[in-house]
Design a protein around this motif. Structure first.
Motif, PDB file in Angstrom:
ATOM      1  N   ASP A  65     -18.966 -29.051 -26.583  1.00 22.59           N
ATOM      2  CA  ASP A  65     -19.303 -27.706 -26.108  1.00 22.59           C
ATOM      3  C   ASP A  65     -18.014 -26.981 -25.745  1.00 22.59           C
ATOM      4  N   GLU A  66     -17.794 -25.812 -26.324  1.00 23.56           N
ATOM      5  CA  GLU A  66     -16.537 -25.098 -26.119  1.00 23.56           C
ATOM      6  C   GLU A  66     -16.303 -24.759 -24.648  1.00 23.56           C
ATOM      7  N   ALA A  67     -17.359 -24.324 -23.950  1.00 27.22           N
ATOM      8  CA  ALA A  67     -17.209 -23.986 -22.529  1.00 27.22           C
ATOM      9  C   ALA A  67     -16.881 -25.227 -21.715  1.00 27.22           C
ATOM     10  N   GLY A  68     -17.568 -26.338 -22.020  1.00 30.64           N
ATOM     11  CA  GLY A  68     -17.319 -27.576 -21.287  1.00 30.64           C
ATOM     12  C   GLY A  68     -15.914 -28.092 -21.527  1.00 30.64           C
ATOM     13  N   LEU A  69     -15.441 -28.013 -22.770  1.00 35.55           N
ATOM     14  CA  LEU A  69     -14.091 -28.471 -23.087  1.00 35.55           C
ATOM     15  C   LEU A  69     -13.043 -27.563 -22.452  1.00 35.55           C
ATOM     16  N   SER A  70     -13.333 -26.275 -22.397  1.00 35.88           N
ATOM     17  CA  SER A  70     -12.402 -25.338 -21.755  1.00 35.88           C
ATOM     18  C   SER A  70     -12.254 -25.650 -20.272  1.00 35.88           C
ATOM     19  N   ASP A  71     -13.374 -25.930 -19.599  1.00 36.41           N
ATOM     20  CA  ASP A  71     -13.328 -26.303 -18.183  1.00 36.41           C
ATOM     21  C   ASP A  71     -12.529 -27.584 -17.990  1.00 36.41           C
ATOM     22  N   TYR A  72     -12.722 -28.539 -18.880  1.00 37.15           N
ATOM     23  CA  TYR A  72     -12.010 -29.815 -18.842  1.00 37.15           C
ATOM     24  C   TYR A  72     -10.503 -29.588 -18.939  1.00 37.15           C
ATOM     25  N   LEU A  73     -10.093 -28.781 -19.897  1.00 38.79           N
ATOM     26  CA  LEU A  73      -8.670 -28.513 -20.108  1.00 38.79           C
ATOM     27  C   LEU A  73      -8.081 -27.725 -18.951  1.00 38.79           C
ATOM     28  N   GLU A  74      -8.863 -26.814 -18.389  1.00 41.41           N
ATOM     29  CA  GLU A  74      -8.382 -26.035 -17.248  1.00 41.41           C
ATOM     30  C   GLU A  74      -8.129 -26.945 -16.039  1.00 41.41           C
ATOM     31  N   GLU A  75      -9.041 -27.893 -15.823  1.00 37.60           N
ATOM     32  CA  GLU A  75      -8.849 -28.819 -14.704  1.00 37.60           C
ATOM     33  C   GLU A  75      -7.622 -29.699 -14.940  1.00 37.60           C
ATOM     34  N   ILE A  76      -7.407 -30.114 -16.178  1.00 34.50           N
ATOM     35  CA  ILE A  76      -6.243 -30.934 -16.505  1.00 34.50           C
ATOM     36  C   ILE A  76      -4.958 -30.169 -16.205  1.00 34.50           C
TER      37      ILE A  76
ATOM     38  N   ARG B 125      -1.616 -32.264 -27.145  1.00 32.38           N
ATOM     39  CA  ARG B 125      -2.502 -31.625 -28.123  1.00 32.38           C
ATOM     40  C   ARG B 125      -1.812 -31.549 -29.477  1.00 32.38           C
ATOM     41  N   ALA B 126      -2.633 -31.640 -30.545  1.00 32.14           N
ATOM     42  CA  ALA B 126      -2.108 -31.621 -31.903  1.00 32.14           C
ATOM     43  C   ALA B 126      -1.485 -30.269 -32.224  1.00 32.14           C
ATOM     44  N   LEU B 127      -0.431 -30.296 -33.019  1.00 35.49           N
ATOM     45  CA  LEU B 127       0.189 -29.048 -33.432  1.00 35.49           C
ATOM     46  C   LEU B 127      -0.759 -28.274 -34.351  1.00 35.49           C
ATOM     47  N   ARG B 128      -0.729 -26.965 -34.206  1.00 29.28           N
ATOM     48  CA  ARG B 128      -1.529 -26.088 -35.055  1.00 29.28           C
ATOM     49  C   ARG B 128      -0.780 -25.838 -36.366  1.00 29.28           C
ATOM     50  N   PRO B 129      -1.518 -25.478 -37.422  1.00 29.94           N
ATOM     51  CA  PRO B 129      -0.889 -25.287 -38.733  1.00 29.94           C
ATOM     52  C   PRO B 129       0.283 -24.305 -38.726  1.00 29.94           C
ATOM     53  N   SER B 130       0.224 -23.307 -37.852  1.00 29.25           N
ATOM     54  CA  SER B 130       1.269 -22.277 -37.835  1.00 29.25           C
ATOM     55  C   SER B 130       2.498 -22.690 -37.023  1.00 29.25           C
ATOM     56  N   GLU B 131       2.441 -23.822 -36.345  1.00 32.98           N
ATOM     57  CA  GLU B 131       3.527 -24.236 -35.449  1.00 32.98           C
ATOM     58  C   GLU B 131       4.481 -25.200 -36.155  1.00 32.98           C
ATOM     59  N   THR B 132       5.734 -25.139 -35.763  1.00 32.60           N
ATOM     60  CA  THR B 132       6.732 -26.065 -36.293  1.00 32.60           C
ATOM     61  C   THR B 132       7.100 -27.088 -35.232  1.00 32.60           C
ATOM     62  N   ARG B 133       7.598 -28.219 -35.681  1.00 34.55           N
ATOM     63  CA  ARG B 133       8.029 -29.264 -34.743  1.00 34.55           C
ATOM     64  C   ARG B 133       9.136 -28.750 -33.829  1.00 34.55           C
ATOM     65  N   GLU B 134      10.063 -28.018 -34.386  1.00 30.11           N
ATOM     66  CA  GLU B 134      11.226 -27.553 -33.624  1.00 30.11           C
ATOM     67  C   GLU B 134      10.816 -26.652 -32.460  1.00 30.11           C
ATOM     68  N   GLU B 135       9.923 -25.695 -32.746  1.00 30.60           N
ATOM     69  CA  GLU B 135       9.530 -24.767 -31.680  1.00 30.60           C
ATOM     70  C   GLU B 135       8.716 -25.463 -30.602  1.00 30.60           C
TER      71      GLU B 135
ATOM     72  N   ASP C  23       0.582 -23.859 -24.941  1.00 29.25           N
ATOM     73  CA  ASP C  23      -0.761 -23.291 -24.887  1.00 29.25           C
ATOM     74  C   ASP C  23      -1.790 -24.308 -25.375  1.00 29.25           C
ATOM     75  N   VAL C  24      -2.943 -24.359 -24.696  1.00 27.72           N
ATOM     76  CA  VAL C  24      -4.014 -25.294 -25.061  1.00 27.72           C
ATOM     77  C   VAL C  24      -5.346 -24.567 -24.976  1.00 27.72           C
ATOM     78  N   ASN C  25      -6.213 -24.767 -25.974  1.00 27.73           N
ATOM     79  CA  ASN C  25      -7.551 -24.186 -25.916  1.00 27.73           C
ATOM     80  C   ASN C  25      -8.572 -25.157 -26.501  1.00 27.73           C
ATOM     81  N   ALA C  26      -9.826 -24.769 -26.459  1.00 30.54           N
ATOM     82  CA  ALA C  26     -10.928 -25.641 -26.865  1.00 30.54           C
ATOM     83  C   ALA C  26     -10.955 -25.943 -28.351  1.00 30.54           C
ATOM     84  N   GLN C  27     -10.169 -25.238 -29.140  1.00 28.13           N
ATOM     85  CA  GLN C  27     -10.123 -25.510 -30.578  1.00 28.13           C
ATOM     86  C   GLN C  27      -9.088 -26.583 -30.921  1.00 28.13           C
ATOM     87  N   ASP C  28      -8.263 -26.943 -29.941  1.00 26.52           N
ATOM     88  CA  ASP C  28      -7.214 -27.934 -30.178  1.00 26.52           C
ATOM     89  C   ASP C  28      -7.777 -29.353 -30.143  1.00 26.52           C
ATOM     90  N   GLN C  29      -7.103 -30.258 -30.857  1.00 26.62           N
ATOM     91  CA  GLN C  29      -7.443 -31.677 -30.787  1.00 26.62           C
ATOM     92  C   GLN C  29      -6.563 -32.307 -29.713  1.00 26.62           C
TER      93      GLN C  29
END
Length: 302
Positions: A232-243, A281-291, A254-260
């Motif tokens: 559940d996106e809302a539940g995962l968002s609450d989880y990440l916010e508490e973390i 959290r896993a890197l997103r397709p648009s992100e580079t290792r360096e950044e 940056d971390v959101n509910a779409q991240d692994q």
């Protein structure tokens, strides 16, 4: 009179000799107990030392296989049935990099590298077997790093939880406590996870670390295994916010509910039934290792 003195002297001498004999027996018994205690402590020390050495040798052997060191590994007797090195039971092809390890243990789901001190195979069966069994299926106090049994769909699960013992010799997740230190955290860069079903690597950016209790009612309690709400996106968002709010590090990732999310867990003595948890959290397709490595390097202690 002289005879009375002589009798008294003899009695005192006999009493003295008897007392000395008792003392010698007591000293002898104490010495024997001390010797046995020392031998017992020595045996315990040797047992732990040899056990640690055996665990270290096993880990080195597995790392050699993973990193492609060209030698014929000396396999020991395994309680785990050997598997095909070409494909898993469900027909999925096995990563060429992990095929040899998978042939040894088909519980393998991947290989984890987290910083400079953690490089371990990750297995999945249940939450008890690998607490005291090594990768070969033999009894071991070091156990094996394993994924939570509820991560049956670990390839697509929003959160993958991985456990490892906090070993005093630094093996398994024994060095994970160093992530409490700002300089160490900032210097470790990205984590790497190599799946048994993919020749590519997934990079993870660490973004939070904290200690918690697993006892409900404890003020430091953290509900870690929220698998019922991870979908559940809302539940995962609450989880990440508490973390993020509980983390002792402030990391500009940056971390959101779409991240692994990847969570590493080991024992901690900061709380009753304590755990130290490290989140990435896993890197997103648009992100580079360096950044992303640059962002992790900006981690600050709160």
């Amino acid at each position: 009179m002289n005879e009375s003195i002589s009798i008294g002297a003899r009695r005192r001498a006999q009493t003295g000799r008897a007392r000395r004999r008792r003392q010698r027996r007591i000293y002898g018994a104490v010495s024997l107990i001390s010797l046995l205690l020392c031998l017992s402590l020595l045996a315990g020390f040797l047992f732990v030392t040899l056990g640690n050495r055996s665990a270290e040798q096993t880990n080195q052997r597995l790392n050699d296989i993973f990193h492609g060191v060209s030698f014929s590994p000396r396999f020991r007797f395994s309680l785990i049935a050997q598997a095909s090195a070409e494909e898993a039971e469900d027909g999925e092809p096995i990563s060429s990099r992990l095929s040899e390890l998978y042939a040894i243990n088909p519980d393998l789901i991947g290989w984890l590298i987290a910083g400079e001190d953690i490089s371990e195979p990750v297995v999945l069966r249940d939450n008890s077997y690998y607490l005291d069994h090594d990768f070969y299926g033999e009894k071991s106090k070091s156990g094996t790093v394993f994924a939570d049994e509820l991560n049956a769909e670990w390839q697509t699960d929003p959160v993958l939880i991985v456990y490892g013992h906090n070993m005093r010799n630094g093996s398994m997740f024994g060095k994970m406590t160093s992530f409490r230190k700002q300089k160490y955290f900032a210097a470790q860069g990205l984590f790497e996870f190599y799946s048994t079903y993919d020749d590519s690597v997934t990079y993870y950016a660490p973004f939070a670390v904290f200690d918690a209790s697993m006892n409900e009612g404890n003020r430091s309690y953290f509900y870690l295994r929220r698998y019922d709400s991870f979908g559940d996106e809302a539940g995962l968002s609450d989880y990440l916010e508490e973390i993020r709010s509980r983390s002792i590090m402030d990391v500009p990732v940056d971390v959101n509910a779409q991240d692994q999310i990847l969570c590493l867990v080991t024992c901690s003595y900061s709380n009753s039934n304590g755990r130290l948890m490290l989140f990435a959290r896993a890197l997103r397709p648009s992100e580079t290792r360096e950044e992303m490595e640059a962002l992790v390097a900006e981690a600050k202690k709160k």
